[in-house]
Each structure stands twice: as structure tokens, then as C-alpha cells.
Design a protein around this motif. Structure first.
Motif, PDB file in Angstrom:
ATOM      1  N   UNK A  56      -7.892  55.096 -19.287  1.00  0.00           N
ATOM      2  CA  UNK A  56      -7.537  53.518 -18.829  1.00  0.00           C
ATOM      3  C   UNK A  56      -6.304  53.515 -17.825  1.00  0.00           C
ATOM      4  N   UNK A  57      -5.394  54.571 -17.961  1.00  0.00           N
ATOM      5  CA  UNK A  57      -4.189  54.616 -16.900  1.00  0.00           C
ATOM      6  C   UNK A  57      -4.819  54.832 -15.619  1.00  0.00           C
ATOM      7  N   UNK A  58      -5.741  55.764 -15.471  1.00  0.00           N
ATOM      8  CA  UNK A  58      -6.484  56.281 -14.340  1.00  0.00           C
ATOM      9  C   UNK A  58      -7.433  55.356 -13.966  1.00  0.00           C
ATOM     10  N   UNK A  59      -7.999  54.444 -14.879  1.00  0.00           N
ATOM     11  CA  UNK A  59      -9.136  53.504 -14.450  1.00  0.00           C
ATOM     12  C   UNK A  59     -10.354  54.373 -14.335  1.00  0.00           C
ATOM     13  N   UNK A  60     -10.627  55.461 -15.474  1.00  0.00           N
ATOM     14  CA  UNK A  60     -11.664  56.431 -15.112  1.00  0.00           C
ATOM     15  C   UNK A  60     -12.263  56.625 -16.630  1.00  0.00           C
TER      16      UNK A  60
END
Length: 107
Positions: A62-66
């Protein structure tokens, strides 16, 4: 509404031996929850079944939105032993982006 994954996201790929990695990034960060819901390891495995013989493991980033998928037992031994381009990570990423998604609500 039916859309192909490539309309919502792009994919980066890598491979080592008979393991391929596919990372999916939505064009719009707001579509990330939709991808988390719809793009399961089982759906990816089923869509790539003719090219991936083993388990597909999904990691949420989620922090990389991936979403990151590790595909085991790529058919024909993968990039290092196969002469066919079908089992290379880049080809698998293109194949994954052709996955149809049936969406009732985009958000």
C-alpha cells in the motif's frame, strides 16, 4: 462494467530462472482498493495458467500503491532455459494486463 486491467493499471516484470515477478500499479491511486479486491492471486493464476505451472503469491504494497505477484514454476523453465518468449516476465506482464475485470462500481 467490463474493463481490461490495462485500462486501470500498468505492470512491471522481472524473472529469475523459472520464477517471474509482476508488479501492478494503478494509474490512479484511488483505484488501488479496487485492484486489491479484484486482482487476487487465484485470478492471476487462472489467467496465466497456460504459462505458470505453480503457485502465485500476492503481496500488497500500500505504501507503493502496488500489488506484487510472484509466479512460481513458469512453464518451460522460464527465461534462463526456454527459447520461447512466452515465459519471459515482460510477456507475462502483457498477458496479465489483458485480464478482464467485471466491475459493478469502480470505487
Amino acid at each position: 462494467m467490463r474493463v481490461l486491467l490495462h485500462e486501470l493499471a500498468h505492470c512491471r516484470a522481472g524473472d529469475k530462472g523459472n520464477t517471474a515477478t509482476l508488479s501492478v500499479f494503478p494509474y490512479d491511486d484511488a483505484d488501488y482498493p479496487l485492484l486489491v479486491r479484484e486482482l487476487t492471486a487465484d485470478r492471476v493464476r487462472a489467467h496465466l495458467a497456460s504459462h505458470v505451472g505453480g503457485e502465485v503469491v500476492r503481496y500488497e504494497l500500500p505504501n507503493l500503491v502496488a500489488l506484487h505477484f510472484v509466479c512460481h514454476q513458469v512453464v518451460d523453465g522460464g527465461v534462463t532455459t526456454s527459447l520461447a518468449l512466452d515465459t519471459h516476465g515482460k510477456t507475462l506482464s502483457s498477458r496479465l494486463l489483458s485480464l478482464p475485470l467485471d466491475l459493478e462500481d469502480r470505487r
